[in-house]
Design an enzyme around this catalytic site. Structure first.
Site, PDB file in Angstrom:
ATOM      1  N   ASP A  89      38.196  -4.079  26.051  1.00  0.00           N
ATOM      2  CA  ASP A  89      39.470  -3.505  25.588  1.00  0.00           C
ATOM      3  C   ASP A  89      39.339  -2.032  25.193  1.00  0.00           C
ATOM      4  O   ASP A  89      40.300  -1.273  25.293  1.00  0.00           O
ATOM      5  CB  ASP A  89      39.962  -4.321  24.376  1.00  0.00           C
ATOM      6  CG  ASP A  89      41.480  -4.357  24.281  1.00  0.00           C
ATOM      7  OD1 ASP A  89      42.141  -3.973  25.261  1.00  0.00           O
ATOM      8  OD2 ASP A  89      42.003  -4.772  23.232  1.00  0.00           O
ATOM      9  N   ASN A 149      39.809   3.081  18.016  1.00  0.00           N
ATOM     10  CA  ASN A 149      38.383   3.352  18.250  1.00  0.00           C
ATOM     11  C   ASN A 149      37.454   2.270  17.694  1.00  0.00           C
ATOM     12  O   ASN A 149      36.407   2.000  18.263  1.00  0.00           O
ATOM     13  CB  ASN A 149      37.999   4.738  17.732  1.00  0.00           C
ATOM     14  CG  ASN A 149      38.247   4.920  16.270  1.00  0.00           C
ATOM     15  OD1 ASN A 149      39.058   4.198  15.670  1.00  0.00           O
ATOM     16  ND2 ASN A 149      37.569   5.866  15.670  1.00  0.00           N
ATOM     17  N   GLU A 246      43.735   7.011   6.347  1.00  0.00           N
ATOM     18  CA  GLU A 246      42.405   7.353   6.875  1.00  0.00           C
ATOM     19  C   GLU A 246      42.650   8.118   8.169  1.00  0.00           C
ATOM     20  O   GLU A 246      43.005   7.521   9.190  1.00  0.00           O
ATOM     21  CB  GLU A 246      41.605   6.072   7.151  1.00  0.00           C
ATOM     22  CG  GLU A 246      41.345   5.210   5.925  1.00  0.00           C
ATOM     23  CD  GLU A 246      40.433   5.864   4.917  1.00  0.00           C
ATOM     24  OE1 GLU A 246      39.607   6.708   5.314  1.00  0.00           O
ATOM     25  OE2 GLU A 246      40.561   5.555   3.730  1.00  0.00           O
ATOM     26  N   GLY A 248      42.245  12.006  10.716  1.00  0.00           N
ATOM     27  CA  GLY A 248      41.311  12.676  11.612  1.00  0.00           C
ATOM     28  C   GLY A 248      40.388  13.669  10.924  1.00  0.00           C
ATOM     29  O   GLY A 248      40.456  13.880   9.707  1.00  0.00           O
ATOM     30  N   CYS A 280      36.008   9.081  13.983  1.00  0.00           N
ATOM     31  CA  CYS A 280      36.775   9.993  13.120  1.00  0.00           C
ATOM     32  C   CYS A 280      35.871  10.963  12.359  1.00  0.00           C
ATOM     33  O   CYS A 280      36.231  12.111  12.118  1.00  0.00           O
ATOM     34  CB  CYS A 280      37.617   9.200  12.145  1.00  0.00           C
ATOM     35  SG  CYS A 280      36.662   7.982  11.227  1.00  0.00           S
ATOM     36  N   GLU A 381      40.762  18.526  16.487  1.00  0.00           N
ATOM     37  CA  GLU A 381      40.024  17.279  16.741  1.00  0.00           C
ATOM     38  C   GLU A 381      40.208  16.922  18.217  1.00  0.00           C
ATOM     39  O   GLU A 381      41.341  16.793  18.686  1.00  0.00           O
ATOM     40  CB  GLU A 381      40.569  16.150  15.865  1.00  0.00           C
ATOM     41  CG  GLU A 381      39.805  14.854  16.057  1.00  0.00           C
ATOM     42  CD  GLU A 381      40.375  13.689  15.265  1.00  0.00           C
ATOM     43  OE1 GLU A 381      41.590  13.469  15.313  1.00  0.00           O
ATOM     44  OE2 GLU A 381      39.585  12.990  14.612  1.00  0.00           O
ATOM     45  N   GLY A 454      43.073  12.675   4.718  1.00  0.00           N
ATOM     46  CA  GLY A 454      43.476  11.391   4.163  1.00  0.00           C
ATOM     47  C   GLY A 454      43.787  11.363   2.693  1.00  0.00           C
ATOM     48  O   GLY A 454      43.631  12.352   1.973  1.00  0.00           O
ATOM     49  N   GLU A 458      38.476   3.711   1.574  1.00  0.00           N
ATOM     50  CA  GLU A 458      38.153   2.341   1.970  1.00  0.00           C
ATOM     51  C   GLU A 458      36.725   2.059   1.533  1.00  0.00           C
ATOM     52  O   GLU A 458      35.909   2.992   1.429  1.00  0.00           O
ATOM     53  CB  GLU A 458      38.296   2.179   3.490  1.00  0.00           C
ATOM     54  CG  GLU A 458      39.754   1.932   3.843  1.00  0.00           C
ATOM     55  CD  GLU A 458      40.057   1.675   5.286  1.00  0.00           C
ATOM     56  OE1 GLU A 458      39.262   2.048   6.157  1.00  0.00           O
ATOM     57  OE2 GLU A 458      41.132   1.121   5.545  1.00  0.00           O
TER      58      GLU A 458
HETATM   59  P1  NAP Z   1      47.557   7.304  16.185  1.00  0.00           P
HETATM   60  O1  NAP Z   1      48.140   7.702  17.479  1.00  0.00           O
HETATM   61  O2  NAP Z   1      47.945   8.061  14.972  1.00  0.00           O
HETATM   62  O3  NAP Z   1      47.930   5.757  16.011  1.00  0.00           O
HETATM   63  C1  NAP Z   1      47.421   4.970  14.955  1.00  0.00           C
HETATM   64  C2  NAP Z   1      48.281   3.748  14.763  1.00  0.00           C
HETATM   65  O4  NAP Z   1      49.570   4.141  14.270  1.00  0.00           O
HETATM   66  C3  NAP Z   1      48.565   2.967  16.058  1.00  0.00           C
HETATM   67  O5  NAP Z   1      48.571   1.596  15.760  1.00  0.00           O
HETATM   68  C4  NAP Z   1      49.950   3.475  16.425  1.00  0.00           C
HETATM   69  O6  NAP Z   1      50.666   2.608  17.245  1.00  0.00           O
HETATM   70  C5  NAP Z   1      50.603   3.585  15.064  1.00  0.00           C
HETATM   71  N1  NAP Z   1      51.747   4.478  14.993  1.00  0.00           N
HETATM   72  C6  NAP Z   1      52.088   5.505  15.818  1.00  0.00           C
HETATM   73  N2  NAP Z   1      53.201   6.121  15.361  1.00  0.00           N
HETATM   74  C7  NAP Z   1      53.575   5.479  14.226  1.00  0.00           C
HETATM   75  C8  NAP Z   1      54.638   5.654  13.290  1.00  0.00           C
HETATM   76  N3  NAP Z   1      55.540   6.614  13.425  1.00  0.00           N
HETATM   77  N4  NAP Z   1      54.709   4.814  12.231  1.00  0.00           N
HETATM   78  C9  NAP Z   1      53.777   3.846  12.042  1.00  0.00           C
HETATM   79  N5  NAP Z   1      52.759   3.628  12.904  1.00  0.00           N
HETATM   80  C10 NAP Z   1      52.656   4.438  13.979  1.00  0.00           C
HETATM   81  O7  NAP Z   1      45.971   7.335  16.224  1.00  0.00           O
HETATM   82  P2  NAP Z   1      45.017   6.783  17.376  1.00  0.00           P
HETATM   83  O8  NAP Z   1      45.145   7.694  18.546  1.00  0.00           O
HETATM   84  O9  NAP Z   1      45.249   5.322  17.557  1.00  0.00           O
HETATM   85  O10 NAP Z   1      43.565   6.934  16.718  1.00  0.00           O
HETATM   86  C11 NAP Z   1      42.799   8.090  16.759  1.00  0.00           C
HETATM   87  C12 NAP Z   1      42.893   8.824  15.440  1.00  0.00           C
HETATM   88  O11 NAP Z   1      42.511   7.974  14.383  1.00  0.00           O
HETATM   89  C13 NAP Z   1      41.971  10.036  15.346  1.00  0.00           C
HETATM   90  O12 NAP Z   1      42.667  11.107  14.782  1.00  0.00           O
HETATM   91  C14 NAP Z   1      40.874   9.561  14.399  1.00  0.00           C
HETATM   92  O13 NAP Z   1      40.220  10.596  13.704  1.00  0.00           O
HETATM   93  C15 NAP Z   1      41.641   8.664  13.494  1.00  0.00           C
HETATM   94  N6  NAP Z   1      40.739   7.716  12.814  1.00  0.00           N
HETATM   95  C16 NAP Z   1      40.462   7.915  11.490  1.00  0.00           C
HETATM   96  C17 NAP Z   1      39.593   7.049  10.819  1.00  0.00           C
HETATM   97  C18 NAP Z   1      39.247   7.253   9.355  1.00  0.00           C
HETATM   98  O14 NAP Z   1      38.706   6.334   8.759  1.00  0.00           O
HETATM   99  N7  NAP Z   1      39.530   8.407   8.772  1.00  0.00           N
HETATM  100  C19 NAP Z   1      39.007   5.986  11.517  1.00  0.00           C
HETATM  101  C20 NAP Z   1      39.318   5.810  12.865  1.00  0.00           C
HETATM  102  C21 NAP Z   1      40.192   6.694  13.501  1.00  0.00           C
HETATM  103  P3  NAP Z   1      50.562   2.695  18.847  1.00  0.00           P
HETATM  104  O15 NAP Z   1      49.482   3.665  19.179  1.00  0.00           O
HETATM  105  O16 NAP Z   1      50.236   1.326  19.244  1.00  0.00           O
HETATM  106  O17 NAP Z   1      51.880   3.172  19.316  1.00  0.00           O
END
Ligand code: NAP
Length: 484
Positions: A89, A149, A246, A248, A280, A381, A454, A458
């Site tokens: 996946d 991720n 949490e 980017g 991240c 990022e 953030g 956690e």
């Molecule tokens: P993302 O595009 O922000 O999406 C994260 C989650 O939010 C997905 O489940 C997404 O749904 C949902 N979402 C999107 N728009 C939303 C809204 N308006 N309201 C509520 N939920 C919404 O991030 P990603 O591309 O999946 O992940 C990569 C990012 O995560 C990177 O920036 C990385 O640094 C960060 N990250 C941070 C940590 C940490 O611990 N600091 C850990 C891991 C990753 P859908 O995508 O299904 O539409």
């Protein structure tokens, strides 16, 4: 394969009539069609979580801990099966998923299962006739929203403290990686968790919005991009929910001239190429002292060229595929921008193309040297295997440059001088710091970001408390002194 929602302890077919595909990033093939939750389904999940909360929060902490520990045992028993699912996946290599993703999730559930019975309130005497006590009560229904991720690890980390403290949770995984969290939900049920305590709703941002705006949700714990985090915070403010974000990063990794150079190269490679660079906390701005700069680049290039990239299901593969063609395009655009900025390409810089990888989203491990602080690939990022190397001459200069970012997730220092290590770390604006290491995240250690990386943490003891609210109870033993 069809995948549904998970509500009230069982698989639940969506009422939306809508579904989406999840694909294997290593070959572009569809793995499953997944239900998109409707507003009605989200309401069902919240109602179920309210029922689950009543039962779960009335159990003792020891009873809850016992069920969580059973889930931990089942997770470990099914490690290889869940890891394989995570690989098809997400595109990450099996050698990582087998040894890290499920284990690190289970570790955190185990940690909170053990910690929660020790969570106590307080009592303070005020005078001989009055005292107050404070109780820690769970918040109610909480929401978890995950990134793609580390799908199962994120679901485990978010649910661990939340459920241990007596709350229930509705979890929405990323639509890119919807599969493994269903396994977690099934395991919780098999471990004896009452129906409704952990529900899964699938779908895109619309489902995320319904959850964050829902008036009967007490808290949202979100992992994703900083820009999405801002939207989540805005939506949650409508009903004054608590939020944990949490987000980017663009973390600095500083290598001083006295560092063990081979160890520092190991750190830099881990900090840029683990999980294809989709971590991240990645240390993507690598500041290397000018005295060891050429030596560092030479060693890093030799070792990067040996990284085995290919079919992630092959246990020898060290780097897999990026999550999607959209992410591949984004990474390639930043590589082009790096070239245009005048940075010197040391290794990689291309999409990987072999018979094994031609239909997937593979990018070679890439290193740019002579980068400038104000280039786009150094500021933003990228979330891919792109290391930017920058040279520096002294401590004050590198601290100032390292802090010159809107992010503040992680930072690291490689040096044999322990005084300097702490002096520098004390001045770095980041929530997670490493000295002569990179990426370690034990359950005991709180993780989270400063600045736009953030809010909240956690793991660690404080996070358990953040899933409780304090109720103060004032007690008088004599009569009230009333003027009426
Ligand atoms: P993302 O595009 O922000 O999406 C994260 C989650 O939010 C997905 O489940 C997404 O749904 C949902 N979402 C999107 N728009 C939303 C809204 N308006 N309201 C509520 N939920 C919404 O991030 P990603 O591309 O999946 O992940 C990569 C990012 O995560 C990177 O920036 C990385 O640094 C960060 N990250 C941070 C940590 C940490 O611990 N600091 C850990 C891991 C990753 P859908 O995508 O299904 O539409």
């Amino acid at each position: 394969m069809k995948e549904h929602l998970y509500i009230h302890g069982a698989c639940y077919e969506s009422s939306s009539g809508e579904s989406f595909e999840t694909i294997n990033p290593a070959n572009g093939k569809v793995i499953a069609h997944v239900d998109q939750a409707s507003e009605h389904d989200v309401e069902k999940a919240i109602q179920s979580a309210e029922k689950g909360f009543k039962v779960w929060s009335s159990m003792t902490a020891v009873e809850r801990g016992r069920i969580l520990l059973k889930a931990v045992a089942l997770l470990r028993e099914r490690n290889n099966e869940i890891a394989a699912l995570e690989v098809i996946d997400s595109g990450k290599p099996l050698q990582e998923a087998n040894s890290v993703d499920i284990h690190s999730g289970a570790d955190v559930i185990e940690y909170y299962a053990g910690l929660v019975p020790a969570l106590q309130g307080t009592q303070q005497d005020l005078d001989s006739n009055t005292f107050y006590m404070s109780k820690r009560e769970p918040l109610g229904v909480c929401v978890g929203i995950g990134a793609w991720n580390y799908p199962i690890q994120i679901a485990c980390w978010k649910s661990a403290a939340c459920l241990a403290a007596g709350n229930s949770m509705v979890f929405k995984p990323s639509e890119e990686t919807p599969l493994s969290v269903i396994k977690l939900a099934e395991i919780y049920t098999e471990a004896g968790m009452p129906p409704g305590v952990f529900n899964v709703v699938q779908g895109d941002f619309r489902v995320g919005q319904l959850l964050t705006r829902h008036p009967r949700v007490a808290k949202v714990s979100f992992t994703g991009e900083s820009s999405t985090g801002k939207k989540v915070m805005t939506d949650a403010s409508g009903t004054l929910k608590e939020v944990t974000l949490e987000l980017g990063g663009k973390s600095p990794l500083i290598i001083f001239e006295d560092a063990d150079i081979d160890n520092a190269v190991s750190g830099a490679l881990l900090a840029n190429f683990y999980t294809q660079g989709e971590v991240c906390t990645n240390g993507t701005r690598v500041y290397v002292h000018s005295k060891i700069y050429d030596q560092f680049l030479k060693k890093a290039a030799i070792r990067s060229k040996k990284i085995k990239l290919g079919d992630p299901m092959n246990i020898d593969t060290q780097m897999g595929a990026l999550i999607s063609s959209k992410q591949l395009d984004k990474v390639m655009i930043y590589i082009d921008k790096a070239r245009e900025s005048g940075a010197r390409l040391i290794v990689g810089g291309s999409r990987h193309n072999s018979k094994e990888t031609e239909n997937g989203f593979f990018v070679e491990p890439t290193i740019f040297a002579d980068c400038k602080d104000d280039s786009e690939h150094v500021i933003d990022e990228i979330f891919g295997p792109v290391m930017s190397v920058l040279s520096f001459d002294n401590e004050d200069e590198v601290i100032r440059r390292a802090n010159n970012t809107k992010f503040g997730l992680a930072a690291g220092v490689f040096t044999k001088n322990i005084n300097r290590a702490h002096r520098v770390i004390n001045q770095l604006e980041a929530g997670i710091c490493w000295i002569n290491s990179w990426g370690d995240s034990p359950a005991e250690m709180p993780v989270g970001g400063y600045k736009e990386s953030g809010i909240g943490r956690e793991n660690g003891p404080e996070t358990l408390k953040s899933y409780t609210q304090i109720k103060s109870v004032f007690v008088r033993l004599d009569n009230i002194d009333s003027p009426y």
